[in-house]
Design an enzyme around this catalytic site. Sequence first.
Site, mmCIF file in Angstrom:
data_model
loop_
_atom_site.group_PDB
_atom_site.id
_atom_site.type_symbol
_atom_site.label_atom_id
_atom_site.label_comp_id
_atom_site.label_asym_id
_atom_site.label_seq_id
_atom_site.Cartn_x
_atom_site.Cartn_y
_atom_site.Cartn_z
ATOM 1 N N ASN A 83 0.815 -1.194 0.000
ATOM 2 C CA ASN A 83 0.000 0.000 0.000
ATOM 3 C C ASN A 83 0.859 1.258 0.000
ATOM 4 O OD1 ASN A 83 -2.418 1.562 0.156
ATOM 5 N ND2 ASN A 83 -3.374 -0.091 1.313
ATOM 6 N N HIS A 113 23.850 2.063 12.065
ATOM 7 C CA HIS A 113 24.961 3.000 12.226
ATOM 8 C C HIS A 113 25.634 2.691 13.552
ATOM 9 C CE1 HIS A 113 23.663 5.334 8.792
ATOM 10 N NE2 HIS A 113 22.440 5.271 9.261
ATOM 11 N N GLY A 140 -0.572 -1.408 8.746
ATOM 12 C CA GLY A 140 -0.080 -0.067 8.478
ATOM 13 C C GLY A 140 0.791 0.497 9.589
ATOM 14 N N ALA A 158 -0.935 -3.363 13.183
ATOM 15 C CA ALA A 158 -0.638 -1.983 12.812
ATOM 16 C C ALA A 158 0.126 -1.270 13.923
ATOM 17 C CB ALA A 158 -1.934 -1.238 12.504
ATOM 18 N N ARG A 181 -0.620 -14.358 19.952
ATOM 19 C CA ARG A 181 -1.312 -15.644 19.838
ATOM 20 C C ARG A 181 -1.179 -16.143 18.406
ATOM 21 N NH1 ARG A 181 -6.326 -14.658 17.276
ATOM 22 N NH2 ARG A 181 -7.040 -12.519 17.420
#
Length: 188
Positions: A83, A113, A140, A158, A181
């Site tokens: 997306n 880094h 997302g 998300a 789970r």
Amino acid sequence: MRAFDAMVKGERYWINDPELVEIRFKTRDLVDKINQLGPRDELERQELLRQLCGRVGEDVHVEKPIHIDYGCNISFGDHVFINFDWTVLDCCEVKIGSHVFIGPHVSFYTAHHPLDKQERAKHIGFAEPITVEDNVWIGGNCVILPGVTLKEGCVIGAGSVVTKDVPAGMLALGAPCRVIRKATDTKE
């Protein structure tokens, strides 16, 4: 040894090596072309994606905008959907399997880094690969950190920050991401 070879092997390298800088410029040129395409320019988007990435399977759909460092270190299996607003720092291999769904605003960071400020000031980097196995769903606003493997069929909730491997078939979420789970529609 070339800085590029050291980078993809996970060894320390100078980030501002001229060859690496040039690869990043060429990658950004392709990324800019992809990001400027119209929503119906799917054939051209697929062609540019194949030029950009190491391997692109069948039915790979990547929404724009995208932000990619090198591109050549990214490989896709088949039937992948990504997306909007995907960011990839692919200093090492980023391998995405088949039947993978990635939500909006997801970032993959293979880059590290040094913690030592003197080393960091020299623009030294190193990297670890990221692997997303088949049938994974990443929600997302997730961040996948260096060295992580998301095993077959796992689901990442998300907003998660994934700092370590997630076992096959498990639902994991949070910051840092933790296994909750099994990834089923019923709680077990």
